[in-house]
Design a protein around this motif. Sequence first.
Motif, PDB file in Angstrom:
ATOM      1  N   VAL A   1       0.959  -1.144   0.091  1.00 27.01           N
ATOM      2  CA  VAL A   1       0.024   0.149   0.218  1.00 27.01           C
ATOM      3  C   VAL A   1       0.611   1.419   0.218  1.00 27.01           C
ATOM      4  CG1 VAL A   1      -1.488   1.358   1.247  1.00 27.01           C
ATOM      5  CG2 VAL A   1      -1.894  -1.286   0.820  1.00 27.01           C
ATOM      6  N   SER A   2       1.621   1.261   0.614  1.00 26.41           N
ATOM      7  CA  SER A   2       2.838   2.208   1.644  1.00 26.41           C
ATOM      8  C   SER A   2       3.863   2.757  -0.322  1.00 26.41           C
ATOM      9  CB  SER A   2       3.658   2.081   2.140  1.00 26.41           C
ATOM     10  OG  SER A   2       5.102   3.161   1.628  1.00 26.41           O
ATOM     11  N   LEU A   3       4.022   1.531  -0.624  1.00 26.63           N
ATOM     12  CA  LEU A   3       4.882   1.883  -1.890  1.00 26.63           C
ATOM     13  C   LEU A   3       4.106   1.875  -3.785  1.00 26.63           C
ATOM     14  CD1 LEU A   3       7.564  -0.701  -1.725  1.00 26.63           C
ATOM     15  CD2 LEU A   3       7.786   1.394  -1.955  1.00 26.63           C
ATOM     16  N   ASN A   4       2.519   1.567  -3.564  1.00 21.74           N
ATOM     17  CA  ASN A   4       1.725   1.519  -4.891  1.00 21.74           C
ATOM     18  C   ASN A   4       0.658   2.465  -4.646  1.00 21.74           C
ATOM     19  OD1 ASN A   4       3.547  -0.271  -6.263  1.00 21.74           O
ATOM     20  ND2 ASN A   4       2.523  -1.436  -4.661  1.00 21.74           N
ATOM     21  N   HIS A   5       0.384   2.727  -3.140  1.00 19.53           N
ATOM     22  CA  HIS A   5      -0.897   3.784  -3.151  1.00 19.53           C
ATOM     23  C   HIS A   5      -0.428   4.924  -2.556  1.00 19.53           C
ATOM     24  CE1 HIS A   5      -4.764   4.513  -2.641  1.00 19.53           C
ATOM     25  NE2 HIS A   5      -4.378   4.924  -1.387  1.00 19.53           N
ATOM     26  N   VAL A   6      -1.338   5.858  -3.613  1.00 23.26           N
ATOM     27  CA  VAL A   6      -0.464   7.519  -3.227  1.00 23.26           C
ATOM     28  C   VAL A   6      -1.804   8.163  -2.363  1.00 23.26           C
ATOM     29  CG1 VAL A   6      -0.945   9.867  -5.567  1.00 23.26           C
ATOM     30  CG2 VAL A   6      -0.630   7.183  -6.447  1.00 23.26           C
ATOM     31  N   ALA A   7      -0.929   7.848  -1.407  1.00 30.19           N
ATOM     32  CA  ALA A   7      -1.468   8.368  -0.128  1.00 30.19           C
ATOM     33  C   ALA A   7      -0.127   8.953   0.776  1.00 30.19           C
ATOM     34  CB  ALA A   7      -2.533   7.227   0.355  1.00 30.19           C
ATOM     35  N   GLY A   8      -0.522   9.801   1.572  1.00 29.54           N
ATOM     36  CA  GLY A   8       0.615   9.139   3.190  1.00 29.54           C
ATOM     37  C   GLY A   8       1.723  10.289   2.711  1.00 29.54           C
ATOM     38  N   LYS A   9       2.565  11.287   3.470  1.00 28.52           N
ATOM     39  CA  LYS A   9       3.094  11.757   3.381  1.00 28.52           C
ATOM     40  C   LYS A   9       4.544  11.959   2.558  1.00 28.52           C
ATOM     41  CE  LYS A   9       3.870  14.307   7.116  1.00 28.52           C
ATOM     42  NZ  LYS A   9       4.602  14.247   9.081  1.00 28.52           N
ATOM     43  N   VAL A  10       5.102  13.321   2.098  1.00 30.94           N
ATOM     44  CA  VAL A  10       6.230  13.586   1.015  1.00 30.94           C
ATOM     45  C   VAL A  10       6.656  14.957   1.934  1.00 30.94           C
ATOM     46  CG1 VAL A  10       6.743  13.844  -1.094  1.00 30.94           C
ATOM     47  CG2 VAL A  10       4.851  12.708  -1.353  1.00 30.94           C
ATOM     48  N   ARG A  11       7.963  14.781   1.708  1.00 26.66           N
ATOM     49  CA  ARG A  11       9.131  15.417   2.851  1.00 26.66           C
ATOM     50  C   ARG A  11       9.618  15.562   1.663  1.00 26.66           C
ATOM     51  NH1 ARG A  11      13.204  15.924   6.997  1.00 26.66           N
ATOM     52  NH2 ARG A  11      12.744  17.791   7.574  1.00 26.66           N
ATOM     53  N   VAL A  12       9.771  17.514   0.903  1.00 24.88           N
ATOM     54  CA  VAL A  12      10.186  17.428   0.918  1.00 24.88           C
ATOM     55  C   VAL A  12      11.168  18.815   0.730  1.00 24.88           C
ATOM     56  CG1 VAL A  12      11.017  18.963  -1.864  1.00 24.88           C
ATOM     57  CG2 VAL A  12       8.775  17.132  -1.059  1.00 24.88           C
ATOM     58  N   LEU A  13      12.841  18.674   0.295  1.00 25.19           N
ATOM     59  CA  LEU A  13      13.693  20.203   0.967  1.00 25.19           C
ATOM     60  C   LEU A  13      14.263  20.495  -0.836  1.00 25.19           C
ATOM     61  CD1 LEU A  13      16.175  18.379   2.727  1.00 25.19           C
ATOM     62  CD2 LEU A  13      14.761  18.946   3.176  1.00 25.19           C
ATOM     63  N   ALA A  14      13.977  22.072  -0.322  1.00 31.84           N
ATOM     64  CA  ALA A  14      13.933  22.894  -1.398  1.00 31.84           C
ATOM     65  C   ALA A  14      14.155  24.442  -1.217  1.00 31.84           C
ATOM     66  CB  ALA A  14      12.371  23.153  -2.198  1.00 31.84           C
ATOM     67  N   PRO A  15      14.721  25.305  -2.025  1.00 29.51           N
ATOM     68  CA  PRO A  15      15.866  26.337  -2.115  1.00 29.51           C
ATOM     69  C   PRO A  15      14.141  27.692  -2.019  1.00 29.51           C
ATOM     70  CG  PRO A  15      16.936  25.389  -3.653  1.00 29.51           C
ATOM     71  CD  PRO A  15      15.747  24.736  -3.572  1.00 29.51           C
ATOM     72  N   VAL A  16      14.341  28.811  -0.720  1.00 28.42           N
ATOM     73  CA  VAL A  16      13.296  29.415  -0.536  1.00 28.42           C
ATOM     74  C   VAL A  16      12.270  30.183  -1.740  1.00 28.42           C
ATOM     75  CG1 VAL A  16      12.407  31.437   1.398  1.00 28.42           C
ATOM     76  CG2 VAL A  16      13.488  29.310   1.713  1.00 28.42           C
ATOM     77  N   THR A  17      13.581  30.712  -2.421  1.00 29.17           N
ATOM     78  CA  THR A  17      12.784  31.310  -3.242  1.00 29.17           C
ATOM     79  C   THR A  17      12.185  31.083  -4.506  1.00 29.17           C
ATOM     80  OG1 THR A  17      15.229  31.510  -4.444  1.00 29.17           O
ATOM     81  CG2 THR A  17      14.117  33.882  -2.820  1.00 29.17           C
ATOM     82  N   LEU A  18      12.870  29.445  -4.866  1.00 28.18           N
ATOM     83  CA  LEU A  18      12.665  28.954  -6.178  1.00 28.18           C
ATOM     84  C   LEU A  18      11.005  28.012  -5.243  1.00 28.18           C
ATOM     85  CD1 LEU A  18      13.114  27.822  -8.874  1.00 28.18           C
ATOM     86  CD2 LEU A  18      14.239  25.928  -7.936  1.00 28.18           C
ATOM     87  N   ALA A  19      10.984  27.466  -4.857  1.00 27.08           N
ATOM     88  CA  ALA A  19       9.971  26.864  -4.023  1.00 27.08           C
ATOM     89  C   ALA A  19       8.768  27.684  -3.861  1.00 27.08           C
ATOM     90  CB  ALA A  19      10.584  26.053  -2.653  1.00 27.08           C
ATOM     91  N   SER A  20       8.924  28.816  -3.191  1.00 23.84           N
ATOM     92  CA  SER A  20       7.887  29.669  -3.513  1.00 23.84           C
ATOM     93  C   SER A  20       7.405  31.245  -4.151  1.00 23.84           C
ATOM     94  CB  SER A  20       8.149  30.814  -1.328  1.00 23.84           C
ATOM     95  OG  SER A  20       9.987  31.243  -1.829  1.00 23.84           O
ATOM     96  N   GLY A  21       7.915  30.972  -4.652  1.00 19.26           N
ATOM     97  CA  GLY A  21       7.775  31.388  -6.136  1.00 19.26           C
ATOM     98  C   GLY A  21       7.495  30.700  -7.342  1.00 19.26           C
TER      99      GLY A  21
ATOM    100  N   ASP B   1       4.876  18.087   3.220  1.00 22.37           N
ATOM    101  CA  ASP B   1       5.431  18.684   4.171  1.00 22.37           C
ATOM    102  C   ASP B   1       6.906  19.167   2.833  1.00 22.37           C
ATOM    103  OD1 ASP B   1       7.170  19.483   6.586  1.00 22.37           O
ATOM    104  OD2 ASP B   1       7.452  17.842   6.995  1.00 22.37           O
ATOM    105  N   LEU B   2       6.700  20.573   3.411  1.00 23.43           N
ATOM    106  CA  LEU B   2       7.434  21.205   2.814  1.00 23.43           C
ATOM    107  C   LEU B   2       8.965  22.081   3.632  1.00 23.43           C
ATOM    108  CD1 LEU B   2       5.517  23.624  -0.159  1.00 23.43           C
ATOM    109  CD2 LEU B   2       7.216  21.036  -0.654  1.00 23.43           C
ATOM    110  N   GLN B   3       9.896  21.272   3.151  1.00 22.06           N
ATOM    111  CA  GLN B   3      11.383  22.355   4.236  1.00 22.06           C
ATOM    112  C   GLN B   3      11.877  23.393   3.513  1.00 22.06           C
ATOM    113  OE1 GLN B   3      11.628  21.444   7.980  1.00 22.06           O
ATOM    114  NE2 GLN B   3       8.589  20.938   7.377  1.00 22.06           N
ATOM    115  N   LEU B   4      11.469  24.397   3.290  1.00 19.74           N
ATOM    116  CA  LEU B   4      12.811  25.292   2.535  1.00 19.74           C
ATOM    117  C   LEU B   4      13.787  26.210   3.461  1.00 19.74           C
ATOM    118  CD1 LEU B   4       9.459  27.500   1.428  1.00 19.74           C
ATOM    119  CD2 LEU B   4      10.507  25.035   0.671  1.00 19.74           C
TER     120      LEU B   4
END
Length: 302
Positions: free
Chosen positions: A83-103, A122-125
Amino acid sequence: MLDDLALFVSIVESGSLSAAARKAGMPAATLTRRLQRLEAELGCRLLHRSARQLVPSSEGWQYYERCRPLLASLQQATEALDVSLNHVAGKVRVLAPVTLASGVLQPAWAGFMQRYPDISLDLQLSNQREDLIGSGADLAIRVGPLPDSQLNQRLLGRAPTVLVAAPSYLAQHGWPQLPQDLAAHALLLAEPLMEWRLQHRSSGEWVQLPPPAQTRLRVNEIKLAVDLACDGLGILYCPLSQAHQALADGRLQRVLPEWRGDARDIYAVWPQQRLLPARVRALLDYLIDFTAGHPLFSGEAP
């Protein structure tokens, strides 16, 4: 051995070799050989067999009682992982630069969450390049060279850079005609773009300007640098993605338009040792589709 153990549990629960063989979809002779192999590996007889009945030995009952719950637990874990690997559900945690992600990527996050309502994003900028593996994040957006060989990568696009300044600044201080003329102007430095690389559109000549000894401003947040450039404080070298709106509404103008800035690669990266669950693959595919053909990821400033 694990498969043979599952067959043994099925034999006990089915009550006969033939019934267990039908359930497993194999000939009874094959099932018998695998049972004999398991008994040989364990060094004891698990079943007493006769023409009319099949009864577990004392060792067989003990083995069955201990192994049956382990198999059930393993089956539950396998189903949960599936279910975890094949079902499109749950939390996705992403690291990204502030200006690119918010722009420029802001519409991508919104569109992705609307398409997949069962996903929690879950966006960690941060403008610092954080440790993707150590952080436990699923995916990271990176700009520039990727020296870390422990990461898988997918190129999303190339971000063109431009020289810009406010009309008020250019009216007061004049327009530079050559890259060398920039040394006489107030320059705004936005990290990490400390070295300015420019290529002439016609001749292909490259000019690289080292960080000037004195600058009007140095800041580690590009959006703030763009805002201050709009206030007329000086000339700024920045990604087109951060300045395009100010250029469109006239708050900024292109400087040295016959020269184009260096384009910076934008990647999505993830740890090599991890399988991509469906929820993470869905985000990666969405980002690939979003950036494909997008003018701000083309690598070429108009």
